[in-house]
Design an enzyme around this catalytic site. Structure first.
Site, mmCIF file in Angstrom:
data_model
loop_
_atom_site.group_PDB
_atom_site.id
_atom_site.type_symbol
_atom_site.label_atom_id
_atom_site.label_comp_id
_atom_site.label_asym_id
_atom_site.label_seq_id
_atom_site.Cartn_x
_atom_site.Cartn_y
_atom_site.Cartn_z
ATOM 1 N N CYS A 162 -19.302 7.074 34.524
ATOM 2 C CA CYS A 162 -18.944 8.443 34.922
ATOM 3 C C CYS A 162 -19.956 9.492 34.463
ATOM 4 O O CYS A 162 -19.944 10.620 34.954
ATOM 5 C CB CYS A 162 -17.566 8.786 34.395
ATOM 6 S SG CYS A 162 -16.338 7.572 34.880
ATOM 7 N N HIS A 214 -16.727 16.388 35.263
ATOM 8 C CA HIS A 214 -16.326 15.064 35.737
ATOM 9 C C HIS A 214 -14.811 15.104 35.900
ATOM 10 O O HIS A 214 -14.093 15.679 35.080
ATOM 11 C CB HIS A 214 -16.738 14.000 34.724
ATOM 12 C CG HIS A 214 -16.133 12.665 35.017
ATOM 13 N ND1 HIS A 214 -16.173 12.101 36.274
ATOM 14 C CD2 HIS A 214 -15.443 11.793 34.213
ATOM 15 C CE1 HIS A 214 -15.541 10.935 36.238
ATOM 16 N NE2 HIS A 214 -15.094 10.729 35.012
ATOM 17 N N ASN A 260 -10.446 10.054 40.412
ATOM 18 C CA ASN A 260 -11.678 9.942 39.636
ATOM 19 C C ASN A 260 -12.659 9.055 40.411
ATOM 20 O O ASN A 260 -12.430 7.855 40.548
ATOM 21 C CB ASN A 260 -11.331 9.333 38.271
ATOM 22 C CG ASN A 260 -12.533 9.150 37.375
ATOM 23 O OD1 ASN A 260 -13.671 9.227 37.825
ATOM 24 N ND2 ASN A 260 -12.279 8.880 36.106
HETATM 25 O O1 UT7 Z 1 -13.885 8.478 34.035
HETATM 26 C C1 UT7 Z 1 -13.629 7.679 32.931
HETATM 27 C C2 UT7 Z 1 -12.953 8.484 31.994
HETATM 28 N N1 UT7 Z 1 -11.539 8.181 31.988
HETATM 29 C C3 UT7 Z 1 -10.757 8.964 31.291
HETATM 30 O O2 UT7 Z 1 -11.207 9.915 30.724
HETATM 31 C C4 UT7 Z 1 -9.305 8.623 31.143
HETATM 32 C C5 UT7 Z 1 -8.757 9.373 29.970
HETATM 33 N N2 UT7 Z 1 -7.381 9.069 29.733
HETATM 34 C C6 UT7 Z 1 -6.365 9.512 30.520
HETATM 35 O O3 UT7 Z 1 -6.613 10.187 31.505
HETATM 36 C C7 UT7 Z 1 -4.960 9.217 30.108
HETATM 37 O O4 UT7 Z 1 -4.954 8.611 28.837
HETATM 38 C C8 UT7 Z 1 -4.205 8.322 31.125
HETATM 39 C C9 UT7 Z 1 -3.912 9.105 32.380
HETATM 40 C C10 UT7 Z 1 -5.028 7.089 31.441
HETATM 41 C C11 UT7 Z 1 -2.873 7.868 30.530
HETATM 42 O O5 UT7 Z 1 -2.104 9.012 30.155
HETATM 43 P P1 UT7 Z 1 -1.363 9.057 28.763
HETATM 44 O O6 UT7 Z 1 -0.641 10.327 28.704
HETATM 45 O O7 UT7 Z 1 -2.394 8.782 27.700
HETATM 46 O O8 UT7 Z 1 -0.322 7.900 28.906
HETATM 47 P P2 UT7 Z 1 -0.142 6.594 28.000
HETATM 48 O O9 UT7 Z 1 -1.256 5.635 28.211
HETATM 49 O O10 UT7 Z 1 0.171 7.021 26.606
HETATM 50 O O11 UT7 Z 1 1.173 5.978 28.618
HETATM 51 C C12 UT7 Z 1 2.441 6.653 28.475
HETATM 52 C C13 UT7 Z 1 3.493 5.805 29.167
HETATM 53 C C14 UT7 Z 1 3.470 4.341 28.741
HETATM 54 O O12 UT7 Z 1 4.802 3.878 28.688
HETATM 55 P P3 UT7 Z 1 5.583 3.771 27.280
HETATM 56 O O13 UT7 Z 1 4.761 2.821 26.441
HETATM 57 O O14 UT7 Z 1 5.616 5.151 26.724
HETATM 58 O O15 UT7 Z 1 6.924 3.239 27.669
HETATM 59 C C15 UT7 Z 1 2.753 3.661 29.877
HETATM 60 O O16 UT7 Z 1 3.127 2.303 30.029
HETATM 61 O O17 UT7 Z 1 3.273 5.803 30.576
HETATM 62 C C16 UT7 Z 1 3.233 4.465 31.050
HETATM 63 N N3 UT7 Z 1 2.312 4.417 32.201
HETATM 64 C C17 UT7 Z 1 2.718 4.655 33.456
HETATM 65 N N4 UT7 Z 1 3.905 4.967 33.977
HETATM 66 C C18 UT7 Z 1 3.977 5.171 35.303
HETATM 67 C C19 UT7 Z 1 1.001 4.139 32.191
HETATM 68 N N5 UT7 Z 1 0.503 4.201 33.449
HETATM 69 C C20 UT7 Z 1 1.547 4.523 34.238
HETATM 70 C C21 UT7 Z 1 1.687 4.736 35.620
HETATM 71 N N6 UT7 Z 1 2.888 5.061 36.113
HETATM 72 N N7 UT7 Z 1 0.632 4.642 36.468
#
Ligand code: UT7
Length: 321
Positions: free
Chosen positions: A114, A248, A278
């Site tokens: 990225c 980005h 993205n």
């Molecule tokens: O270009 C490369 C750069 N990439 C990035 O910069 C990505 C940076 N990170 C992010 O954008 C975020 O961390 C994410 C969008 C990937 C994830 O968001 P988050 O707020 O950090 O969520 P999380 O990983 O803490 O997950 C929270 C909950 C989890 O469930 P539990 O454990 O709380 O029960 C996940 O299993 O959300 C769940 N979850 C989903 N639920 C519905 C994870 N993905 C999904 C989904 N739909 N697609």
């Protein structure tokens, strides 16, 4: 003193759109979760016959047409892509052949993910400033839909396909003011894709991109804040001198935090994330192209570009447009 000026931009997005509601039907996710956590509503997905090359060509021809210059005037082609047409030759060489301009250097930046576009822009800028070339075609083109695991909801909902191109040209008046590149390999496990080329059998986890989203989120907010300070200080500028942030497009919450760091209202941030997801190395030139084409970004505006991703690699460009 020589500078590089942006004289044309172009973008290409595949016709097929995949909405969050479409994703709800194929995996355990919801429109609400995706919008609240990321800001993404939909993404474009390449057709079977579309590749990083075909999309790069579309974006390049659009940039050439807005700049009103002929392919023969291009002195260098750089394509930032993690999803190249072939391992080699480079997608840039294949594009050069399609443009019919044999002779100029052409190469890909394949592994900077990225942050690839700001790295490519910086390299082209050095050659133009040195006086080695007059015009450079700098492209980000990605078919992310072919490296995400469609069984993994934590990554599949985030990415999209597309290409963005910028034509840089040598000028005497300020254009790209400075670029700042960084990498820290100690974070190599935060975002990666294995190379399965030499493995007769590969595990699923080795075939697709792997990401620790939470860790990457925290790292990016931290490093980007420092990057802005470094970029402004190098140019003896204040936050108030920045007219536009062209970030980005990874997550709307990261983008909002970055706008806040620059004291910029969100209507001064070029955003495509909601419509495109993205698109990795293509996200910055696509956002730039859109904001220039709809005349939000105007000649004379000062732009802060920033990218970050696997490596960890990150970088910025400060541009007088
Ligand atoms: O270009 C490369 C750069 N990439 C990035 O910069 C990505 C940076 N990170 C992010 O954008 C975020 O961390 C994410 C969008 C990937 C994830 O968001 P988050 O707020 O950090 O969520 P999380 O990983 O803490 O997950 C929270 C909950 C989890 O469930 P539990 O454990 O709380 O029960 C996940 O299993 O959300 C769940 N979850 C989903 N639920 C519905 C994870 N993905 C999904 C989904 N739909 N697609």
């Amino acid at each position: 003193m020589k500078y590089s000026q942006i004289i044309g931009t172009g973008g290409y997005l595949p016709e097929k759109i995949l909405t969050n509601f479409d994703l709800e039907k194929i995996m355990d996710t919801s429109h609400q979760w995706i919008v609240e956590r990321t800001g993404i509503h939909q993404r474009h997905i390449a057709a079977a016959n579309e590749t990083a090359l075909t999309m790069a060509e579309q974006a390049a021809r659009a940039a050439l047409s807005t700049a009103n210059i002929s392919p023969a005037d291009i002195g260098m082609i750089i394509i930032a892509t993690t999803t190249p047409e072939k391992i080699f030759p480079s997608t840039a060489c294949l594009l050069q052949q399609r443009l019919g301009i044999a002779g100029c250097p052409a190469f890909d930046l394949n592994s900077i993910a990225c942050a690839g576009f700001v790295y490519a822009l910086s390299i082209a800028d050095q050659f133009i400033r040195q006086g080695a070339i007059n015009n450079a075609l700098v492209i980000g083109s990605e078919v992310m839909s072919r490296i995400v695991d469609w069984n993994d909801r934590t990554t599949a909902v985030l990415f999209g396909d597309g290409a963005g191109a910028v034509l840089l040209s040598s000028t005497e008046k300020p254009g790209i003011l400075s670029t700042h590149l960084h990498a820290d390999g100690t974070h190599k496990d935060v975002l990666f894709l294995d190379n399965t080329m030499r493995k007769p059998t590969a595990l699923d986890t080795e075939l697709y991109m792997q990401m620790n989203g939470k860790q990457l989120f925290k790292l990016s907010v931290n490093i980007l804040g420092q990057l802005f300070d470094e970029t402004l200080a190098a140019n003896h500028l204040q936050k108030s001198d920045i007219d536009w942030l062209v970030p980005h497009q990874a997550n709307i919450r990261i983008i909002e935090a970055m706008a806040k760091k620059l004291d910029l209202p969100m209507d001064r941030v070029a955003i495509t994330l909601n419509e495109q997801g993205n698109t990795s190395a293509a996200s910055i030139p696509l956002a730039l192209d859109k904001a220039i084409r709809d005349q939000r970004i105007k000649r004379g505006d000062t732009l802060m570009l920033e990218g970050f991703g696997g490596g960890l690699a990150w970088g910025s460009a400060l541009i007088k447009y």
